[in-house]
Design a protein around this motif. Structure first.
Motif, PDB file in Angstrom:
ATOM      1  N   ASP A 396       0.641  -1.367  -0.212  1.00  0.00           N
ATOM      2  CA  ASP A 396       0.193   0.238  -0.019  1.00  0.00           C
ATOM      3  C   ASP A 396       0.820   1.169   0.153  1.00  0.00           C
ATOM      4  OD1 ASP A 396      -2.332  -1.359  -0.089  1.00  0.00           O
ATOM      5  OD2 ASP A 396      -2.923  -1.460   1.998  1.00  0.00           O
ATOM      6  N   ARG A 397       2.060   1.282   1.011  1.00  0.00           N
ATOM      7  CA  ARG A 397       2.432   2.497   0.818  1.00  0.00           C
ATOM      8  C   ARG A 397       3.983   2.275   0.131  1.00  0.00           C
ATOM      9  NH1 ARG A 397       3.512   3.911   7.243  1.00  0.00           N
ATOM     10  NH2 ARG A 397       1.596   3.824   7.626  1.00  0.00           N
ATOM     11  N   SER A 398       3.786   1.502  -1.422  1.00  0.00           N
ATOM     12  CA  SER A 398       5.299   1.451  -1.944  1.00  0.00           C
ATOM     13  C   SER A 398       4.891   1.900  -3.762  1.00  0.00           C
ATOM     14  CB  SER A 398       5.644   0.248  -2.124  1.00  0.00           C
ATOM     15  OG  SER A 398       6.462  -0.187  -1.137  1.00  0.00           O
ATOM     16  N   SER A 399       5.542   2.481  -4.787  1.00  0.00           N
ATOM     17  CA  SER A 399       5.011   2.069  -5.765  1.00  0.00           C
ATOM     18  C   SER A 399       5.780   2.290  -6.933  1.00  0.00           C
ATOM     19  CB  SER A 399       4.714   3.904  -6.411  1.00  0.00           C
ATOM     20  OG  SER A 399       5.031   3.838  -7.429  1.00  0.00           O
ATOM     21  N   VAL A 400       6.551   1.199  -7.344  1.00  0.00           N
ATOM     22  CA  VAL A 400       7.358   0.188  -8.517  1.00  0.00           C
ATOM     23  C   VAL A 400       7.657   0.188  -9.601  1.00  0.00           C
ATOM     24  CG1 VAL A 400       9.724  -1.041  -7.944  1.00  0.00           C
ATOM     25  CG2 VAL A 400       8.449  -0.542  -5.905  1.00  0.00           C
ATOM     26  N   THR A 401       7.563   0.545 -10.637  1.00  0.00           N
ATOM     27  CA  THR A 401       7.387   0.138 -12.132  1.00  0.00           C
ATOM     28  C   THR A 401       8.398  -0.996 -12.213  1.00  0.00           C
ATOM     29  OG1 THR A 401       9.100   1.247 -13.161  1.00  0.00           O
ATOM     30  CG2 THR A 401       6.153   2.457 -12.590  1.00  0.00           C
ATOM     31  N   ASP A 402       7.842  -1.620 -13.744  1.00  0.00           N
ATOM     32  CA  ASP A 402       9.309  -2.910 -13.579  1.00  0.00           C
ATOM     33  C   ASP A 402      10.514  -2.127 -13.971  1.00  0.00           C
ATOM     34  OD1 ASP A 402       7.699  -4.601 -14.110  1.00  0.00           O
ATOM     35  OD2 ASP A 402       6.815  -4.155 -15.953  1.00  0.00           O
ATOM     36  N   LEU A 403      11.611  -2.774 -13.249  1.00  0.00           N
ATOM     37  CA  LEU A 403      12.715  -2.114 -13.633  1.00  0.00           C
ATOM     38  C   LEU A 403      13.944  -2.692 -14.096  1.00  0.00           C
ATOM     39  CD1 LEU A 403      12.678   0.254 -10.310  1.00  0.00           C
ATOM     40  CD2 LEU A 403      12.531   1.058 -12.220  1.00  0.00           C
ATOM     41  N   GLU A 404      15.077  -2.332 -14.633  1.00  0.00           N
ATOM     42  CA  GLU A 404      16.360  -3.862 -15.010  1.00  0.00           C
ATOM     43  C   GLU A 404      17.961  -2.840 -15.294  1.00  0.00           C
ATOM     44  OE1 GLU A 404      17.553  -7.187 -18.028  1.00  0.00           O
ATOM     45  OE2 GLU A 404      15.480  -5.980 -18.203  1.00  0.00           O
ATOM     46  N   ASP A 405      18.038  -3.289 -14.137  1.00  0.00           N
ATOM     47  CA  ASP A 405      19.731  -2.801 -13.957  1.00  0.00           C
ATOM     48  C   ASP A 405      20.153  -1.250 -13.689  1.00  0.00           C
ATOM     49  OD1 ASP A 405      21.643  -4.332 -15.587  1.00  0.00           O
ATOM     50  OD2 ASP A 405      20.817  -3.865 -17.510  1.00  0.00           O
ATOM     51  N   HIS A 406      18.861  -0.785 -12.098  1.00  0.00           N
ATOM     52  CA  HIS A 406      18.713  -0.202 -11.637  1.00  0.00           C
ATOM     53  C   HIS A 406      20.072   0.139 -10.604  1.00  0.00           C
ATOM     54  CE1 HIS A 406      15.807  -3.052 -10.059  1.00  0.00           C
ATOM     55  NE2 HIS A 406      16.155  -2.907  -8.814  1.00  0.00           N
ATOM     56  N   VAL A 407      19.909   0.902  -9.706  1.00  0.00           N
ATOM     57  CA  VAL A 407      20.715   1.176  -8.179  1.00  0.00           C
ATOM     58  C   VAL A 407      19.091   1.137  -7.595  1.00  0.00           C
ATOM     59  CG1 VAL A 407      21.932   3.176  -6.830  1.00  0.00           C
ATOM     60  CG2 VAL A 407      21.635   2.735  -8.909  1.00  0.00           C
ATOM     61  N   GLU A 442       6.723  12.784   1.114  1.00  0.00           N
ATOM     62  CA  GLU A 442       8.385  13.371   0.126  1.00  0.00           C
ATOM     63  C   GLU A 442       8.399  12.224  -0.679  1.00  0.00           C
ATOM     64  OE1 GLU A 442      10.765  14.517   3.074  1.00  0.00           O
ATOM     65  OE2 GLU A 442       9.615  15.303   3.960  1.00  0.00           O
ATOM     66  N   LEU A 443       8.599  10.826  -0.281  1.00  0.00           N
ATOM     67  CA  LEU A 443       8.756   9.267  -1.425  1.00  0.00           C
ATOM     68  C   LEU A 443       8.003   9.800  -2.633  1.00  0.00           C
ATOM     69  CD1 LEU A 443       9.561   6.571   0.882  1.00  0.00           C
ATOM     70  CD2 LEU A 443      11.202   7.657  -0.622  1.00  0.00           C
ATOM     71  N   ASN A 444       7.150   9.801  -2.756  1.00  0.00           N
ATOM     72  CA  ASN A 444       5.718   9.681  -3.221  1.00  0.00           C
ATOM     73  C   ASN A 444       5.632  10.966  -4.643  1.00  0.00           C
ATOM     74  OD1 ASN A 444       3.196   8.643  -4.532  1.00  0.00           O
ATOM     75  ND2 ASN A 444       2.493  10.807  -3.449  1.00  0.00           N
ATOM     76  N   ALA A 445       6.247  12.399  -3.128  1.00  0.00           N
ATOM     77  CA  ALA A 445       6.071  13.955  -4.598  1.00  0.00           C
ATOM     78  C   ALA A 445       7.283  13.712  -5.517  1.00  0.00           C
ATOM     79  CB  ALA A 445       5.888  15.133  -3.530  1.00  0.00           C
ATOM     80  N   GLU A 446       9.062  13.182  -4.727  1.00  0.00           N
ATOM     81  CA  GLU A 446      10.234  13.606  -5.424  1.00  0.00           C
ATOM     82  C   GLU A 446      10.386  12.225  -5.887  1.00  0.00           C
ATOM     83  OE1 GLU A 446      12.230  14.348  -2.055  1.00  0.00           O
ATOM     84  OE2 GLU A 446      10.670  16.433  -1.410  1.00  0.00           O
ATOM     85  N   CYS A 447      10.344  10.812  -5.700  1.00  0.00           N
ATOM     86  CA  CYS A 447      10.855  10.061  -6.520  1.00  0.00           C
ATOM     87  C   CYS A 447      10.106   8.667  -7.059  1.00  0.00           C
ATOM     88  CB  CYS A 447      11.218   9.150  -5.097  1.00  0.00           C
ATOM     89  SG  CYS A 447      12.083   9.333  -3.849  1.00  0.00           S
TER      90      CYS A 447
END
Length: 566
Positions: A396-407, A442-447
């Motif tokens: 509920d508190r996360s937002s992640v798309t499909d990622l690869e070779d990420h940091v 802040e995470l939701n607005a900036e990341c």
């Protein structure tokens, strides 16, 4: 100060000093040794219960004052929101059970007011110690780890409940008028503290004209004034100390100097508190031993079970729930204040008082000893009971798309923010793992991508798709977390942080690609500056200009306005 009190202090601190040296030699927490020192000191004829009770009250009052100073009103709503279900559930479930058992004990002792004595017993069961919990979770709270945040939230909730109970139970005859009068005084004290916080303390700072020592003296004067006023109207001095702490601002340069000055003497009062707990322990009779054992079992077993189930129900993973719950299993210092106040008013049966003191000492010592077995208990008991992983809170508190070779960036404090800003400029994919719920907006607005969860648990890493990552960068100086990172099933390079050069060497040997040691880096930077000035590569004006530009940049990332998170 009476001659008897001077003798008591001498015996107490000589004993405590000797045992704390032993604790320091073996690298152990001094708190169990303080309790043992108090038990030894209590055997001396010159150490009387009356003097020890006085010391205990003053020790607890000062620690409550320090606790109130550290309350962050800006984060208060978020803190209580995370803990409210677990805290209320524990009160609703445990309090009736404890009240029934306490009532049976009180009837068995044939006391004149069994219900009131049952309430004293219940208070000792349901309230947990913010002082012990704060010491246990010092690094977790500093790094804002989820279980540290949850536990400190419960402690704060318990302390508010304890203040209300202290006001009610400090009346010799419990009547509606007496309770209303006590609560009214308590509310007036807190309101007065808030008014001084908003208007009086800023005036004190201006009058001191930047002199931190004057601000510190003024703050101590506020404490003494509130304590004197509390005694005058018949309140516990602990209530006055709490209101005084509310009155002291915890932000600003002068307030920081106040906190540093008070922190310098806090250890003295910590020692007083734990030594007096040990000194109040008496050789138990059979009935005291039975009551204390029952109380200890309820605190060490029932409370953590209810807390863990509540946290799991809220959607936290089992590990976070267990670590938070296992930090809430000790008798509160407020329960001791209530019991001492009752002893002075002669409204508590002596066997119940002795049982509460004995259970407090036992649970505090066992809590510290139990820290060494937490991982084993989790792996062999808790993990097996909660095989199905609960992830709703993280999802509920996360937002992640499909990622690869990420940091994967662990921690969204000062350094984490700068790393994210750099990755944004490079348009490089990343995901942030942060555990502090205060930073959610802040995470939701900036990341672009973020996971709000405890990096000590497995699911946040799975959510961050670490197996497909190219780099893991932990900005958190926490050895257990660094070991978790090194144990991840990923081919990503690993960057870690520590304050110790020896620990950095160990982490590098364990597989880290790079370990940042801020103290070493700061020393090298200073040597470079001296070399450039000595050789004429730079001059003082250029150095000063570059430094100002550098700190202007830091301020844009919140360095000037936030506490040291990482």
């Amino acid at each position: 100060m009476t001659e008897q009190l001077v003798v008591t202090l001498a015996v107490v601190f000589v004993t405590a000093g000797l045992l704390s040296l032993i604790a320091n030699h073996f690298g152990l927490s001094p708190i169990p040794f303080y309790i043992i020192a108090g038990m030894i000191a209590g055997t001396f004829e010159s150490v009387t219960q009356g003097e020890i009770v006085v010391l205990a009250q003053w020790g607890i009052a000062f620690l409550v004052f320090v606790f109130a100073i550290r309350v962050d009103f800006g984060d208060l709503e978020s803190v209580l929101r995370d803990a409210e279900i677990a805290a209320v559930t524990q009160l609703v479930v445990v309090a009736p059970i404890a009240l029934g058992i306490g009532y049976l004990f009180a009837i068995g002792l044939d006391v004149s007011d069994p219900l009131r004595n049952a309430v004293y017993f219940t208070t000792a069961v349901v309230l947990s110690s913010s002082l012990v919990g704060g010491v246990l979770l010092r690094s977790e709270i500093r790094e804002n780890l989820v279980h540290g945040r949850l536990a400190s939230s419960i402690h704060f909730f318990d302390d508010l409940v304890a203040i209300a109970l202290l006001l009610i139970l400090s009346t010799e005859v419990v009547t509606a008028d007496a309770i209303a009068r006590q609560i009214g005084y308590g509310v007036l004290f807190v309101v007065a503290g808030l008014l001084i916080y908003r208007h009086g303390f800023p005036i004190l700072v201006r009058l001191a004209d930047g002199d931190g020592e004057l601000v510190l003296v003024g703050s101590i004067s506020i404490l003494i004034a509130f304590i004197a006023a509390a005694e005058y109207v018949g309140l516990s001095i602990v209530v006055g100390a709490f209101a005084a702490g509310v009155a002291i601002r915890s932000d600003g340069t002068q307030a920081l100097e106040v906190r540093n000055g008070i922190d310098a003497i806090t250890d003295f009062f910590v020692a007083i508190f734990f030594v007096t707990v040990g000194a109040l322990v008496a050789i138990p009779s059979l009935e005291v031993l039975v009551i204390a054992s029952t109380l200890t079992v309820l605190v060490l077993v029932l409370n953590p079970i209810v807390h863990v189930l509540s946290f799991v129900y809220e959607g936290y993973d089992a590990r976070t729930a267990f670590l938070a719950g296992s930090s809430l299993n000790q008798v509160s210092e407020f329960a001791l204040v209530i019991a001492i106040q009752a002893l002075l008013m002669e409204t508590i049966a002596v066997p119940i008082f002795d049982a509460i003191i004995l259970a407090a000492a036992a649970t505090m010592v066992l809590t510290f000893l139990g820290r060494r077995t937490e991982d084993a208990v989790y792996e062999h008991v808790v993990a097996r009971l909660f095989r199905s992983q609960r992830t709703r809170k993280v999802d509920d508190r996360s937002s992640v798309t499909d990622l690869e070779d990420h940091v994967v960036v662990v921690g969204y404090g000062r350094i984490g923010r700068r790393i994210v800003e750099t990755l944004e400029e490079l348009d490089h994919p990343y995901v942030v793992i942060e555990n502090d719920p205060v930073l959610w907006d802040e995470l939701n607005a900036e990341c672009r991508n973020y996971v709000l969860g405890d990096a000590l648990s497995g699911y946040p890493w799975e959510k961050a798709q670490v197996s497909d990552g190219a780099l893991v960068c932990s900005t958190v100086d926490h050895r257990p977390l660094s070991e978790i990172v090194l144990g991840l099933e990923t081919d990503a390079d690993v960057l870690l942080r520590t304050e110790s050069a020896d620990e950095a060497s160990e982490l590098l040997k364990a597989g880290a690609t790079h370990v940042a040691v801020p103290n070493v880096l700061a020393g090298e930077q200073l040597v470079t500056v001296v070399e450039e000035l000595a050789t004429g590569e730079t001059d003082v004006e250029d150095l000063e200009r570059n430094q100002l530009e550098y700190f202007d940049a830091l301020e844009r990332y919140g360095f000037a306005s936030r506490d040291e998170r990482i």
